[in-house]
Design an enzyme around this catalytic site. Structure first.
Site, PDB file in Angstrom:
ATOM      1  N   LYS A 135      -8.405  12.933   3.849  1.00 47.66           N
ATOM      2  CA  LYS A 135      -8.711  11.511   4.037  1.00 47.66           C
ATOM      3  C   LYS A 135      -7.429  10.706   4.258  1.00 47.66           C
ATOM      4  O   LYS A 135      -6.327  11.183   4.009  1.00 47.66           O
ATOM      5  CB  LYS A 135      -9.484  10.982   2.834  1.00 47.66           C
ATOM      6  CG  LYS A 135      -8.749  11.096   1.507  1.00 47.66           C
ATOM      7  CD  LYS A 135      -9.619  10.637   0.352  1.00 47.66           C
ATOM      8  CE  LYS A 135      -8.874  10.758  -0.968  1.00 47.66           C
ATOM      9  NZ  LYS A 135      -9.652  10.241  -2.107  1.00 47.66           N
ATOM     10  N   TYR A 185      17.736 -11.551   2.526  1.00 47.57           N
ATOM     11  CA  TYR A 185      16.836 -12.679   2.272  1.00 47.57           C
ATOM     12  C   TYR A 185      16.790 -13.021   0.786  1.00 47.57           C
ATOM     13  O   TYR A 185      16.632 -12.151  -0.063  1.00 47.57           O
ATOM     14  CB  TYR A 185      15.415 -12.347   2.739  1.00 47.57           C
ATOM     15  CG  TYR A 185      15.253 -12.337   4.243  1.00 47.57           C
ATOM     16  CD1 TYR A 185      15.539 -13.470   4.997  1.00 47.57           C
ATOM     17  CD2 TYR A 185      14.806 -11.203   4.896  1.00 47.57           C
ATOM     18  CE1 TYR A 185      15.384 -13.464   6.371  1.00 47.57           C
ATOM     19  CE2 TYR A 185      14.638 -11.180   6.271  1.00 47.57           C
ATOM     20  CZ  TYR A 185      14.931 -12.316   7.003  1.00 47.57           C
ATOM     21  OH  TYR A 185      14.772 -12.310   8.369  1.00 47.57           O
TER      22      TYR A 185
END
Length: 362
Positions: free
Chosen positions: A34, A254
């Site tokens: 999956k 940042y």
């Protein structure tokens, strides 16, 4: 220059499947594929796991992609079907369905089919996510047995909630409860996920369903894959694209969330949350360059990460490879720094990352 890349070692994948068979020699193997084979590439991984006895996926579109890719192995839908209109698709493609609620049983009984489908009846023994209640087992089992739309052999399964922690008594309780419930049923049993395979041999039953460990990652608390003889399948790499000298006490990136207390050198690497690397990775999260560990510093940006390489005695240069996780740096360790789990890191690798499959069988 190739930048962000995921090298997928297919020989490691084959090795891990062999390890699983050695750990659970009496059980058949349902390989869990999956979420794009945990970020490794659904169809290609399946094509190199055809020695598994069955495949398991979460959604019907994943199963259809496997059939479109030429895979003929039995495929189990771990969440079953969601609409009655899906049932003829299951029959046409020889998919098997996990049944976990009465609505699915109603839909199966009412379906107009040309033949029966194989089902797995899931019992909730304590996960409290999917599965019928223990006191519903006899009634629902008989309904499935009596339905012409269901093949005679109904496999029985459950799912563990705490098997990654050997100190937690929950798994023993779940095993005991499940085996007591199914004691009078002559059906095949499936309990063990990856953690069950490694940590709880008494849970191996007739089928095991390895997921994370297929990809060389440990499902156990405070362990890494090589502790169990596994080899990581994915090596996530990029390149150094710049080297900067930064004075002491100058904020970097940042928000200026990091600054060095002395002059230092930074390597800027082409990797960021746009590639699936976790934005919340802490200062000091390790990467490997030239065989040495260095810590990332400052905020993870969309496309770049800064790495403190000190006085650069290692001689890091533009163009050098950076291993973000892989054989030399367990993804389990990166997950700890990022306060997440390896599953999320692997599944979050984005399509911008180029994939290269290595060591395929000739």
């Amino acid at each position: 220059m190739k930048l962000a890349a995921a090298e997928i070692d297919l020989s490691a994948l084959a090795h891990n499947l062999r390890c699983i068979k050695e750990m659970a020699p009496s059980a058949r193997v349902m390989a869990v594929l999956k979420a794009n084979a945990y970020g490794h590439g659904l169809v290609t991984i399946a094509q190199h796991l055809q020695d598994a006895d069955a495949f398991a996926v979460a959604r019907i579109d994943e199963a259809l992609a496997l059939r479109a890719g030429g895979l003929t192995n039995p495929i189990v839908l771990l969440e079953g079907f969601f609409n009655a209109s899906d049932i003829p698709i299951l029959l046409a493609n020889n998919f098997q369905a996990v049944i976990h609620n009465e609505e699915q049983i109603n839909a199966l009984e009412q379906a107009q089919l040309d033949g029966p489908i194989a089902v797995w009846l899931k019992i909730d023994t304590g996960m409290h996510r999917l599965g019928i209640e223990p006191d519903q087992l006899e009634r629902f089992y008989l309904r499935l047995k009596n339905s012409p739309n269901v093949k005679p052999n109904i496999q029985l399964m459950t799912h563990f909630s705490c098997a990654d922690d050997k100190q937690n008594p929950k798994t023993k309780q779940q095993i005991k409860a499940f085996l007591k419930l199914v004691d009078n049923k002559q059906e095949q049993l499936c309990l063990a996920n990856s953690a069950g395979i490694i940590g709880w041999p008494m849970s191996h039953g007739d089928w095991v369903r390895p997921g994370l460990m297929l990809y060389g990652i440990s499902p156990m608390v405070a362990k890494v894959g090589h502790n169990h003889g596994l080899r990581p399948v994915m090596k996530l790499t990029t390149k150094v694209i710049a080297i900067r000298r930064v004075p002491a006490n100058e904020p970097v990136g940042y928000g200026g969330r990091w600054q060095s207390d002395k002059d230092t050198m930074l390597a800027v690497v082409a990797m960021g949350y746009g590639d699936g690397y976790p934005r919340h990775a802490k200062n000091g999260t390790p990467v490997m360059i030239k065989g040495q560990r260095f810590g990332i510093v400052g905020s993870v940006s969309m496309d770049m990460i800064t790495v403190d390489i000190g006085d650069n005695q290692a001689g890091v240069q533009i163009g050098d490879e950076v291993e973000m996780w892989g054989p030399n740096l367990p993804v389990e360790e990166v997950a700890i720094y990022a306060e997440t789990i390896p599953y999320e890191l692997l599944c979050n690798v984005t399509p911008r990352v180029s994939y290269e499959y290595l060591n395929a069988k000739k």
